[in-house]
Design an enzyme around this catalytic site. Structure first.
Site, PDB file in Angstrom:
ATOM      1  N   ARG A   1       9.072   0.059  22.507  1.00 22.46           N
ATOM      2  CA  ARG A   1       9.053  -1.388  22.723  1.00 22.46           C
ATOM      3  C   ARG A   1       8.779  -2.110  21.407  1.00 22.46           C
ATOM      4  NH1 ARG A   1       4.755  -4.047  26.875  1.00 22.46           N
ATOM      5  NH2 ARG A   1       5.649  -6.136  27.071  1.00 22.46           N
ATOM      6  N   ILE A   2       9.572  -3.118  21.117  1.00 25.55           N
ATOM      7  CA  ILE A   2       9.423  -3.880  19.880  1.00 25.55           C
ATOM      8  C   ILE A   2       8.552  -5.103  20.177  1.00 25.55           C
ATOM      9  CG2 ILE A   2      10.629  -5.100  18.031  1.00 25.55           C
ATOM     10  CD1 ILE A   2      11.144  -2.004  18.206  1.00 25.55           C
TER      11      ILE A   2
ATOM     12  N   GLN B   1       9.975  -4.527   8.518  1.00 25.98           N
ATOM     13  CA  GLN B   1       9.504  -3.181   8.190  1.00 25.98           C
ATOM     14  C   GLN B   1      10.669  -2.234   7.927  1.00 25.98           C
ATOM     15  OE1 GLN B   1       6.419  -1.848   7.448  1.00 25.98           O
ATOM     16  NE2 GLN B   1       6.330  -4.050   7.241  1.00 25.98           N
TER      17      GLN B   1
ATOM     18  N   GLY C   1       0.835  -1.196   0.000  1.00 21.30           N
ATOM     19  CA  GLY C   1       0.000   0.000   0.000  1.00 21.30           C
ATOM     20  C   GLY C   1       0.869   1.244   0.000  1.00 21.30           C
ATOM     21  N   PHE C   2       1.625   1.408   1.080  1.00 20.76           N
ATOM     22  CA  PHE C   2       2.574   2.531   1.212  1.00 20.76           C
ATOM     23  C   PHE C   2       1.876   3.884   1.183  1.00 20.76           C
ATOM     24  CE2 PHE C   2       4.580  -0.867  -1.449  1.00 20.76           C
ATOM     25  CZ  PHE C   2       5.256  -1.493  -0.419  1.00 20.76           C
TER      26      PHE C   2
ATOM     27  N   GLY D   1       6.511   1.330  10.626  1.00 26.77           N
ATOM     28  CA  GLY D   1       6.260   1.181   9.191  1.00 26.77           C
ATOM     29  C   GLY D   1       6.964   2.205   8.323  1.00 26.77           C
ATOM     30  N   GLU D   2       7.288   3.343   8.896  1.00 29.21           N
ATOM     31  CA  GLU D   2       7.769   4.436   8.062  1.00 29.21           C
ATOM     32  C   GLU D   2       9.185   4.916   8.366  1.00 29.21           C
ATOM     33  OE1 GLU D   2       3.887   6.104   8.941  1.00 29.21           O
ATOM     34  OE2 GLU D   2       3.757   6.763   6.868  1.00 29.21           O
TER      35      GLU D   2
HETATM   36 MO1  MOS Z   1       1.102   5.537   5.137  1.00 27.70          MO
HETATM   37  S1  MOS Z   1       1.789   6.880   3.727  1.00 27.70           S
HETATM   38  O1  MOS Z   1       0.322   6.615   6.237  1.00 27.70           O
HETATM   39  O2  MOS Z   1       0.066   4.468   4.410  1.00 27.70           O
END
Ligand code: MOS
Length: 756
Positions: A646-647, A656, A258-259, A722-723
């Protein structure tokens, strides 16, 4: 009473393999276009041949006569739907007037959908799509941001977007006038200023956008969709078709990437729904790879940066002035200019952000929107400053280290970026670096070592989570969010397993269905923290409810037990220190004769009231080798040290970061959607010419998670992953290229032609 457990419980922190991994690797996981549907028909989108103007005539005679064709939908025969901007604005729509597919004769961007051909087979639809004869009257367009810049406006203005409002400060947090910052800048010992640019990028998920629409006899609508928000798609369609929310059911259990491009409904969703309504049969619409370049993209920017430091490298002034692309019909704005002010100690900061309309579809969020753009350019300027001052690039970051947010003045809930610098540098061997460019070689290749800092905000959104113990002894945990490939199903399973003391194979995590408890779109790296904490609330409530039920059973061994006196272990509730007094959860729910369930909402209100800044950080170190004769740049080694609280699962977490780093390498070296401004079209709208990193482009990536206990950011101490992996990575590559070659490139991506 206890049954033998067939799989172990899992705890937060375990490297549990993806619970959906087997389904995905064996092909049993159905993506949006994979569901078999009885009586299915196939819609193929016809894309506009011009960039701007209007349709003057459509002749579909030949297409209608082609074998297998059922209907051809255009703006001329499309049934009416609700025609208000508000209903066309999805949950994350920017300000403006959203694009309505087949809404009128006007062409607003290249490849705009202008017709949908529906046929019995995909092949028939695709053939007939070539026969639709459309005439246009072209108007002149502007797609070049340098040309559009003159019309840039402040997106946070009063909503009128008049050009007179441009050039005003978006934020002047420290009360400095631009003139004051400019004066400090001019008087400082060391200065760097320049214009930095980022090319447009497309998300290029592997999975194409696809929707299947099925109208039910009762007037309700069922949809298989590719989306990061099933409820977003559902409310969007409900609004447009004038339905009640519960009359639209959208399912999207898996996403092939998705991204951010799946945050907003894309046009295939509406086209499938309207066509299915017209022909009263299910319709599936799948975009082509080329059409994946006809909507949302990461906006290109022109970013003017000026930074000054004293003799020791301490920042004296920052000017951060950026213009990003938006469309003519919506104002897409993202936080770009303030990231530089959040990372480093500095008293004199002036920020200015504007957007400039171009004749494309509206750009949108793409992995770490704003931050990836900002810091992958600003961190190049910081590297330049290190050379200007004459100190090591890492030393420059340490000299300017701050433990408060420089804009709000708030302290951080936690910030282990110092540990990340230290552990990353140690693992990389940074101390062996020779400062001068072109000083390190390997055979005929130049070797460069570069580093950068990444920052992303730690977000939290309200999510409702349902926990339901079924009579078969399986615990369902569910919310309408999505697993966009990050591992959400897996971490939900882990958290539920730990909370309930149940084995992982008796936990059924459910996502990606609009009928599940309320959730926003999945994005912003907020999923793990938001869903995880809500899930703990749900499990806590469920445990209380289960104990209550258990106490009421005849001759209950738990008759007088209080919640503090029991524990949930091995699929049982039992009295602490007296394991003989226990009730098996499956037996309990069987006795109840139906499921036992609760629903709880975790909201930002549950966070510590104290006002603190919440960020995630990475310190990324990169080695490149450059063959000047061939013009070849290789990223041979990356070490990144991430401070993200925390992971929950080191395996999915590492995955990720690997993905983010790979995308950062793409941003540095490959990814660029190239526009032919005469035609106003993206030229390389395919995966042969739009280069994303392939295996051959990726060597060793070492991910370190530094210890960052955080009891304030949220109860579980989760920050999200995720980012952050993309933020700073492209700058570290660019800085390594400078170190190798002595050539400073301020435009991403750094393709060979820009280097040589
Ligand atoms: Mo992310 S760019 O908030 O799916």
């Amino acid at each position: 009473m206890a049954t033998a457990l067939s799989s172990p419980t899992s705890r937060i922190g375990d490297p549990l393999s993806r619970v959906d991994g087997r389904l995905k690797t064996t092909g049993l996981a159905n993506y949006a276009a994979d569901f078999p549907v009885e009586g299915l028909t196939y819609g193929v989108v016809v894309s506009a041949a011009i960039t701007k103007g209007r349709i003057t005539a459509i002749d579909a005679t030949a297409a209608r006569a082609a074998p297998g064709v059922i209907e051809i939908v255009t703006h001329e025969n499309r049934p009416d739907v609700v025609d208000k901007d508000k209903v066309w604005q999805d949950m994350v729509a920017p300000k403006g007037s959203p694009f309505r597919p087949l809404g009128d004769a006007e062409i607003r961007f290249a490849q705009q959908p202008v017709a949908l051909v529906v046929a019995d087979t995909f092949e028939a639809a695709r053939h007939a799509a070539t026969l639709v004869d459309i005439r246009y009257e072209a108007a002149s367009h502007v797609t070049d941001l340098t040309e559009a810049e003159a019309g840039a406006y402040n997106p946070k203005g009063d909503g009128t977007y008049s050009p007179e409002k441009s050039r005003s400060d978006l934020a002047n947090p420290l009360g400095n006038t631009k003139a004051h910052v400019e004066k400090v800048y001019q008087e400082a010992a060391h200065r760097v200023s320049g214009r930095y640019t980022l090319a447009p990028e497309h998300h290029n998920p592997m999975e194409l956008f696809a929707s299947t629409a099925i109208w039910k006899p009762d007037g309700s609508l069922f949809i298989h969709d590719k989306t990061q928000g099933a409820q977003n798609s559902a409310t969007y369609l409900a609004g447009i078709f004038g339905l009640k929310p519960e009359q639209v059911h959208v399912v999207a259990p898996f996403m092939g990437g998705g991204f951010g491009v799946g945050l907003r409904p894309q046009y295939q969703l509406f086209l499938a729904a309207i066509a299915a309504k017209m022909i009263e049969r299910p319709v599936k619409v799948v975009m082509t790879r080329q059409q994946m370049f006809s909507h949302q993209y990461r906006p290109n920017v022109i970013y003017d940066i000026a930074i000054a430091a004293d003799q020791a490298g301490r920042l004296q002034a920052i000017r951060s002035d950026c213009v990003g692309a938006t469309s003519r019909f919506e104002t897409f704005a993202e936080n770009i200019v303030d990231w530089c002010a959040r990372g480093y100690r500095c008293d004199n900061i002036a920020l200015d952000y504007r957007v400039a309309p171009v004749d494309t579809y509206t750009p949108g969020s793409m992995r770490a929107p704003g931050a990836a753009t900002a810091l992958n350019l600003f961190e190049i300027a910081m590297d330049e400053l290190a050379y200007e001052v004459g100190i090591d690039p890492l030393e420059l970051r340490l000299v300017n280290y701050t433990s408060k947010d420089e804009i709000s003045g708030q302290p951080f809930t936690s910030k282990a970026l110092d540990k990340a610098y230290a552990e990353g540098a140690e693992r990389f061997g940074w101390s062996k670096r020779v400062h001068a460019p072109r000083a390190m070689t390997d055979g005929r290749e130049l070797v460069g070592w570069g580093m950068a800092t990444g920052v992303w905000e730690t977000l939290f959104q309200a999510h409702a989570v349902r926990a339901r113990l079924r009579p078969d002894g399986v615990l369902e945990v569910a919310t309408a969010s999505a697993d966009i490939g990050t591992g959400t199903y897996t971490i939900m399973t882990q958290i539920a397993s730990e909370e309930m003391g149940m084995p992982v194979d008796r936990i059924d995590a459910q996502l990606g269905d609009s009928t599940l408890p309320k959730a926003p779109v999945e994005g912003g790296s907020w999923g793990a923290a938001s869903i995880g904490n809500a899930l703990v609330l749900a499990c806590t409530a469920l445990k209380a409810k289960l104990l209550k039920a258990a106490r009421k059973i005849d001759d209950s061994p738990l008759a007088n037990a209080a919640i503090e006196q029991v524990e949930f272990v091995g699929g049982q509730i039992r009295v602490k220190n007296d394991p003989a007094r226990a009730i098996d959860l499956t037996d309990l729910v069987t006795t109840e004769g139906g499921p036992i369930e609760v629903e709880e909402t975790g909201s930002p209100k549950m966070l510590e009231a104290a006002k603190k800044a919440r960020n995630t950080h990475q310190a990324v170190f990169v080695e490149v080798k450059v063959d000047e004769q061939l013009g070849q740049i290789r990223v041979t080694r990356v070490v990144t040290a991430v401070a993200a609280g925390r992971i929950i699962n080191p395996k999915t977490a590492r995955s990720q970061i690997l993905g983010g780093v790979v995308m950062g390498i793409g941003m540095a070296l490959h990814e660029e959607t190239m526009m032919d401004h005469r035609l106003g079209r993206f030229m390389n709208h395919n995966l042969a010419e739009y280069h994303v990193p392939a295996h051959a482009d990726i060597a060793d990536i070492d991910v370190i998670f530094v210890d960052e206990p955080d009891h304030e950011v949220n109860p579980l101490g989760i920050k999200g992953l995720g980012e952050i992996g993309i933020v700073g990575t492209a700058a570290a590559v660019a800085n390594a290229i400078f170190h190798a070659t002595g050539v400073r490139v301020r435009d991403l991506p750094i393709t060979s032609d820009r280097l040589l």
